[in-house]
Structure formats: structure tokens, C-alpha cells
Write a protein that holds these residues in place. Sequence first.
Motif, PDB file in Angstrom:
ATOM      1  N   ASN A 134      -4.896  -1.875   5.936  1.00 16.27           N
ATOM      2  CA  ASN A 134      -4.626  -2.696   4.752  1.00 16.27           C
ATOM      3  C   ASN A 134      -5.658  -3.800   4.547  1.00 16.27           C
ATOM      4  O   ASN A 134      -5.453  -4.688   3.723  1.00 16.27           O
ATOM      5  CB  ASN A 134      -3.223  -3.314   4.853  1.00 16.27           C
ATOM      6  N   SER A 135      -6.769  -3.738   5.268  1.00 17.85           N
ATOM      7  CA  SER A 135      -7.796  -4.785   5.162  1.00 17.85           C
ATOM      8  C   SER A 135      -8.468  -4.743   3.788  1.00 17.85           C
ATOM      9  O   SER A 135      -8.758  -3.676   3.256  1.00 17.85           O
ATOM     10  CB  SER A 135      -8.858  -4.583   6.250  1.00 17.85           C
ATOM     11  N   GLU A 136      -8.705  -5.931   3.244  1.00 20.00           N
ATOM     12  CA  GLU A 136      -9.361  -6.051   1.939  1.00 20.00           C
ATOM     13  C   GLU A 136     -10.847  -5.687   2.010  1.00 20.00           C
ATOM     14  O   GLU A 136     -11.406  -5.150   1.068  1.00 20.00           O
ATOM     15  CB  GLU A 136      -9.243  -7.500   1.444  1.00 20.00           C
ATOM     16  N   LYS A 137     -11.481  -6.030   3.131  1.00 16.17           N
ATOM     17  CA  LYS A 137     -12.920  -5.769   3.261  1.00 16.17           C
ATOM     18  C   LYS A 137     -13.153  -4.734   4.359  1.00 16.17           C
ATOM     19  O   LYS A 137     -12.234  -4.418   5.120  1.00 16.17           O
ATOM     20  CB  LYS A 137     -13.677  -7.065   3.548  1.00 16.17           C
ATOM     21  N   ASP A 177      -1.375  -2.686   9.586  1.00 15.12           N
ATOM     22  CA  ASP A 177      -1.465  -3.962   8.878  1.00 15.12           C
ATOM     23  C   ASP A 177      -2.860  -4.559   8.943  1.00 15.12           C
ATOM     24  O   ASP A 177      -3.406  -5.003   7.936  1.00 15.12           O
ATOM     25  CB  ASP A 177      -0.466  -4.980   9.449  1.00 15.12           C
ATOM     26  N   GLU A 178      -3.436  -4.574  10.144  1.00 13.45           N
ATOM     27  CA  GLU A 178      -4.716  -5.251  10.354  1.00 13.45           C
ATOM     28  C   GLU A 178      -5.918  -4.460   9.823  1.00 13.45           C
ATOM     29  O   GLU A 178      -6.866  -5.034   9.314  1.00 13.45           O
ATOM     30  CB  GLU A 178      -4.933  -5.516  11.853  1.00 13.45           C
ATOM     31  N   VAL A 179      -5.875  -3.138  10.006  1.00  8.48           N
ATOM     32  CA  VAL A 179      -7.048  -2.309   9.697  1.00  8.48           C
ATOM     33  C   VAL A 179      -6.898  -1.561   8.377  1.00  8.48           C
ATOM     34  O   VAL A 179      -7.713  -1.700   7.475  1.00  8.48           O
ATOM     35  CB  VAL A 179      -7.337  -1.323  10.854  1.00  8.48           C
ATOM     36  N   SER A 224     -15.254  -7.296   9.003  1.00 15.72           N
ATOM     37  CA  SER A 224     -14.459  -7.788  10.124  1.00 15.72           C
ATOM     38  C   SER A 224     -14.631  -6.814  11.283  1.00 15.72           C
ATOM     39  O   SER A 224     -14.858  -5.621  11.062  1.00 15.72           O
ATOM     40  CB  SER A 224     -12.975  -7.850   9.755  1.00 15.72           C
ATOM     41  N   GLN A 236     -12.616   1.538   5.387  1.00 15.95           N
ATOM     42  CA  GLN A 236     -12.666   0.896   4.080  1.00 15.95           C
ATOM     43  C   GLN A 236     -11.545   1.520   3.257  1.00 15.95           C
ATOM     44  O   GLN A 236     -11.437   2.753   3.181  1.00 15.95           O
ATOM     45  CB  GLN A 236     -14.026   1.134   3.429  1.00 15.95           C
ATOM     46  N   ILE A 270     -13.795  -3.018   7.746  1.00 14.58           N
ATOM     47  CA  ILE A 270     -13.413  -3.493   9.069  1.00 14.58           C
ATOM     48  C   ILE A 270     -13.836  -2.458  10.109  1.00 14.58           C
ATOM     49  O   ILE A 270     -13.586  -1.272   9.944  1.00 14.58           O
ATOM     50  CB  ILE A 270     -11.898  -3.807   9.134  1.00 14.58           C
TER      51      ILE A 270
END
Length: 108
Positions: free
Chosen positions: A18-21, A14-16, A54, A82, A23
Motif C-alpha cells: 500500500n506504499s504511495e512511492k 500495509d507497509e509495502v 523507501s 510499485q 519501496i
Amino acid sequence: MSAAKAVTDATFADEVLNSEKPIMVDFWATWCGPCRAVSPILDKIAEEHADKISIVKLDVDDNPETAMKYGITSIPAMYVFQNGEVVKRVIGAKPKPALEADLAEFLA
């Protein structure tokens, strides 16, 4: 210890992934001296470039599943993700200018 958010085996997707920018995941452990040395540098980069990248931390001792999945054998290891893929690997503690140079394509 750090301003960077901690992620776990359970929250990694979820955090990594699916990140938009972009990370960066800092794979580290509490007993690792170089990991502790690079931590405040990563915090500073995260603050200065929050709009572009992030930075999160994953303790390899507490989250062996994710560490194994990405073949982490040496720490600190900092992987930039990414669109759910590893696009950059930085191994070992480095001073801030060297880390910023490694991350230049994401900080521009």
C-alpha cells in the motif's frame, strides 16, 4: 543494525503493497554475510533518496510466508514494489554505484 525499517509477514501488505512511492524490500537473514555487507549501502541509498524511494528489510527466517510468496531462494534479494507489484528484482550484494544504477529509474 540498520536504519531501514523492518517489515514482517503481518505488516507487509500495509507497509509495502500500500506504499504511495516505490519501496525496496531487502530480503535478508542474520546469518547471511553478503546481506550484512549490503545493509549499510542500502541505508545510505535510503538516506540520500528518501524523497523518491523507501527501503525496508524482511528477515526471511522470521517471515517465511512472505519470502515464499515472492519465491525468494537466494539472498540478499532486493525487490522494488510499485503500486503493490514487483517492478524490479536485484539479486546479490553489489557496490553502491551498481545498486544506484539498478535503481536509476526510481531515483531520477
